[in-house]
Motif scaffolding. Structure first.
Motif, mmCIF file in Angstrom:
data_model
loop_
_atom_site.group_PDB
_atom_site.id
_atom_site.type_symbol
_atom_site.label_atom_id
_atom_site.label_comp_id
_atom_site.label_asym_id
_atom_site.label_seq_id
_atom_site.Cartn_x
_atom_site.Cartn_y
_atom_site.Cartn_z
ATOM 1 N N LYS A 179 2.936 -12.514 -1.849
ATOM 2 C CA LYS A 179 2.081 -13.666 -1.704
ATOM 3 C C LYS A 179 1.195 -14.122 -2.785
ATOM 4 C CE LYS A 179 1.221 -12.462 3.287
ATOM 5 N NZ LYS A 179 1.737 -10.973 3.226
ATOM 6 N N VAL A 180 1.972 -14.296 -3.925
ATOM 7 C CA VAL A 180 1.281 -14.690 -5.254
ATOM 8 C C VAL A 180 2.240 -15.977 -5.868
ATOM 9 C CG1 VAL A 180 -0.008 -12.836 -5.871
ATOM 10 C CG2 VAL A 180 2.158 -13.007 -6.633
ATOM 11 N N LYS A 181 1.758 -16.666 -6.790
ATOM 12 C CA LYS A 181 2.295 -17.738 -7.589
ATOM 13 C C LYS A 181 1.816 -17.413 -8.889
ATOM 14 C CE LYS A 181 3.131 -22.510 -7.984
ATOM 15 N NZ LYS A 181 2.755 -23.684 -7.500
ATOM 16 N N SER A 231 -3.224 -12.716 0.735
ATOM 17 C CA SER A 231 -2.795 -11.802 -0.430
ATOM 18 C C SER A 231 -3.627 -11.081 -1.211
ATOM 19 C CB SER A 231 -2.687 -13.116 -1.619
ATOM 20 O OG SER A 231 -2.414 -12.720 -2.803
ATOM 21 N N PRO A 232 -3.284 -9.832 -1.765
ATOM 22 C CA PRO A 232 -3.944 -9.026 -2.521
ATOM 23 C C PRO A 232 -5.012 -9.616 -3.847
ATOM 24 C CG PRO A 232 -1.839 -8.258 -2.638
ATOM 25 C CD PRO A 232 -1.888 -9.421 -1.871
ATOM 26 N N VAL A 233 -4.211 -10.889 -4.204
ATOM 27 C CA VAL A 233 -5.001 -11.593 -5.325
ATOM 28 C C VAL A 233 -6.234 -12.419 -4.437
ATOM 29 C CG1 VAL A 233 -4.790 -13.434 -6.919
ATOM 30 C CG2 VAL A 233 -3.191 -11.387 -6.837
ATOM 31 N N GLU A 251 -12.173 -12.799 -3.768
ATOM 32 C CA GLU A 251 -13.227 -12.879 -2.987
ATOM 33 C C GLU A 251 -14.266 -11.597 -3.319
ATOM 34 O OE1 GLU A 251 -11.961 -12.936 1.145
ATOM 35 O OE2 GLU A 251 -13.942 -12.242 1.591
ATOM 36 N N LYS A 252 -13.666 -10.467 -3.540
ATOM 37 C CA LYS A 252 -14.587 -9.322 -3.728
ATOM 38 C C LYS A 252 -15.231 -9.345 -5.208
ATOM 39 C CE LYS A 252 -14.510 -4.807 -1.810
ATOM 40 N NZ LYS A 252 -13.513 -3.716 -1.185
ATOM 41 N N LYS A 253 -14.353 -9.541 -6.396
ATOM 42 C CA LYS A 253 -14.850 -9.355 -7.752
ATOM 43 C C LYS A 253 -14.834 -10.842 -8.413
ATOM 44 C CE LYS A 253 -12.715 -4.793 -7.964
ATOM 45 N NZ LYS A 253 -13.293 -3.716 -8.457
ATOM 46 N N PRO A 282 -5.832 2.100 -7.740
ATOM 47 C CA PRO A 282 -6.855 1.833 -8.820
ATOM 48 C C PRO A 282 -8.129 3.057 -8.436
ATOM 49 C CG PRO A 282 -7.216 0.073 -7.062
ATOM 50 C CD PRO A 282 -5.949 0.741 -7.085
ATOM 51 N N LYS A 283 -8.074 3.602 -7.194
ATOM 52 C CA LYS A 283 -8.836 4.873 -7.086
ATOM 53 C C LYS A 283 -8.433 6.091 -7.694
ATOM 54 C CE LYS A 283 -11.859 2.887 -4.002
ATOM 55 N NZ LYS A 283 -13.020 2.484 -4.640
ATOM 56 N N SER A 284 -7.262 6.124 -8.088
ATOM 57 C CA SER A 284 -6.795 7.218 -8.892
ATOM 58 C C SER A 284 -6.340 7.188 -10.177
ATOM 59 C CB SER A 284 -5.561 8.154 -8.086
ATOM 60 O OG SER A 284 -4.546 7.088 -8.080
HETATM 61 N N1 CMX Z 1 -8.526 -3.455 -9.492
HETATM 62 C C1 CMX Z 1 -9.329 -2.555 -9.365
HETATM 63 N N2 CMX Z 1 -10.078 -2.113 -8.239
HETATM 64 C C2 CMX Z 1 -9.454 -2.761 -7.057
HETATM 65 C C3 CMX Z 1 -8.375 -3.879 -7.189
HETATM 66 C C4 CMX Z 1 -7.793 -4.244 -8.640
HETATM 67 N N3 CMX Z 1 -7.043 -5.154 -8.792
HETATM 68 N N4 CMX Z 1 -8.098 -4.338 -5.834
HETATM 69 C C5 CMX Z 1 -8.987 -3.663 -5.222
HETATM 70 N N5 CMX Z 1 -9.702 -2.817 -5.796
HETATM 71 C C6 CMX Z 1 -10.452 -1.828 -5.139
HETATM 72 C C7 CMX Z 1 -11.513 -2.631 -4.349
HETATM 73 O O1 CMX Z 1 -12.729 -3.137 -5.263
HETATM 74 C C8 CMX Z 1 -11.945 -1.420 -3.229
HETATM 75 O O2 CMX Z 1 -12.963 -0.711 -3.934
HETATM 76 P P1 CMX Z 1 -14.241 -0.333 -3.352
HETATM 77 O O3 CMX Z 1 -13.849 0.636 -2.195
HETATM 78 O O4 CMX Z 1 -14.959 0.678 -4.402
HETATM 79 O O5 CMX Z 1 -14.794 -1.340 -2.746
HETATM 80 C C9 CMX Z 1 -10.596 -0.695 -3.053
HETATM 81 O O6 CMX Z 1 -10.107 -0.918 -4.230
HETATM 82 C C10 CMX Z 1 -10.110 -1.109 -2.062
HETATM 83 O O7 CMX Z 1 -9.999 -2.643 -2.080
HETATM 84 P P2 CMX Z 1 -9.778 -3.536 -1.001
HETATM 85 O O8 CMX Z 1 -10.285 -4.909 -1.247
HETATM 86 O O9 CMX Z 1 -10.183 -2.802 0.534
HETATM 87 O O10 CMX Z 1 -8.118 -3.759 -0.805
HETATM 88 P P3 CMX Z 1 -7.204 -3.210 -0.306
HETATM 89 O O11 CMX Z 1 -7.459 -1.385 -0.183
HETATM 90 O O12 CMX Z 1 -6.746 -3.846 0.964
HETATM 91 O O13 CMX Z 1 -5.859 -3.375 -1.363
HETATM 92 C C11 CMX Z 1 -4.800 -2.678 -3.186
HETATM 93 C C12 CMX Z 1 -6.267 -2.728 -2.544
HETATM 94 C C13 CMX Z 1 -5.122 -2.141 -4.868
HETATM 95 C C14 CMX Z 1 -4.062 -1.558 -2.613
HETATM 96 C C15 CMX Z 1 -3.889 -3.855 -3.129
HETATM 97 O O14 CMX Z 1 -4.618 -4.781 -3.603
HETATM 98 C C16 CMX Z 1 -2.566 -3.718 -3.610
HETATM 99 O O15 CMX Z 1 -1.821 -3.162 -2.866
HETATM 100 N N6 CMX Z 1 -2.247 -4.109 -4.704
HETATM 101 C C17 CMX Z 1 -0.808 -3.950 -5.555
HETATM 102 C C18 CMX Z 1 -0.187 -5.193 -5.144
HETATM 103 C C19 CMX Z 1 -0.783 -6.344 -5.775
HETATM 104 O O16 CMX Z 1 -1.462 -6.471 -6.297
HETATM 105 N N7 CMX Z 1 0.205 -7.466 -5.724
HETATM 106 C C20 CMX Z 1 -0.450 -8.608 -6.590
HETATM 107 C C21 CMX Z 1 0.299 -8.924 -7.755
HETATM 108 C C22 CMX Z 1 1.906 -8.815 -7.791
HETATM 109 C C23 CMX Z 1 2.488 -9.253 -9.009
HETATM 110 O O17 CMX Z 1 1.873 -8.998 -9.903
HETATM 111 O O18 CMX Z 1 3.611 -9.681 -8.703
#
Ligand code: CMX
Length: 137
Positions: free
Chosen positions: A41-43, A64-66, A71-73, A120-122
């Motif tokens: 879900k990104v361009k 979209s994750p983006v 929205e958050k950051k 990112p948590k790990s």
């Molecule tokens: N960088 C750092 N931290 C991030 C983050 C990022 N990009 N996205 C989310 N987080 C953090 C949040 O701030 C949040 O932290 P807190 O619990 O401390 O508040 C935590 O991760 C959970 O975030 P969330 O908003 O509840 O989001 P989700 O758990 O629903 O999803 C993630 C987070 C990373 C698992 C999800 O964004 C994902 O699967 N990302 C991978 C896919 C992706 O980003 N695709 C877009 C790019 C595609 C491309 O490049 O082609």
């Protein structure tokens, strides 16, 4: 694991067209590709900077994750992507070392790359992508 280079830096933006103009007009970089990644879900828009790319990311849906990230950051650096080899055998190795995988198996990303994300948590707060160039490219 051997990291060959930083493949790209992903930057979340609200408006791809405006962000492309910024990189082209201020830095003189050339956007060489715009591609929609439907399942993410990104361009995306790509620029080459030496051996590394900048990938601009605009959400195509509120789900979209983006979109959630902005929205958050707010807009900004969204992820870092390392170029690796043998991605599918690396993933279980990383998991066994306690790294939380978002993708247990690689999947297709932009530019036909095989990709997988680490949570990112790990990874000390940095959404980390591993990318492997497919054999035929
Ligand atoms: N960088 C750092 N931290 C991030 C983050 C990022 N990009 N996205 C989310 N987080 C953090 C949040 O701030 C949040 O932290 P807190 O619990 O401390 O508040 C935590 O991760 C959970 O975030 P969330 O908003 O509840 O989001 P989700 O758990 O629903 O999803 C993630 C987070 C990373 C698992 C999800 O964004 C994902 O699967 N990302 C991978 C896919 C992706 O980003 N695709 C877009 C790019 C595609 C491309 O490049 O082609």
């Amino acid at each position: 694991m051997e990291i060959n280079k930083i493949e790209h830096i992903g930057i979340a933006v609200k408006n791809l067209t405006e962000a492309i103009s910024y990189y082209e007009n201020i830095f003189g970089l050339k956007c060489y590709a715009i591609e929609e990644v439907v399942d993410q879900k990104v361009k995306t828009a790509f620029f080459m900077v030496g051996e590394t790319k900048i990938e601009l990311l605009e959400a195509t849906s509120d789900e979209s994750p983006v979109a959630k990230f902005i929205e958050k950051k707010g807009e900004g650096v969204h992820h870092i992507a390392f170029a690796v080899e043998k991605l599918d055998s690396l993933l279980p190795e990383l998991e066994s070392k306690g790294i939380q995988l978002i993708d247990k198996q690689s999947r297709k990303g932009a530019e036909e790359m095989n990709i997988a994300f680490l949570h990112p948590k790990s990874t000390f707060g940095v959404l980390t992508e591993l990318c492997e160039k497919p054999n035929n490219l």
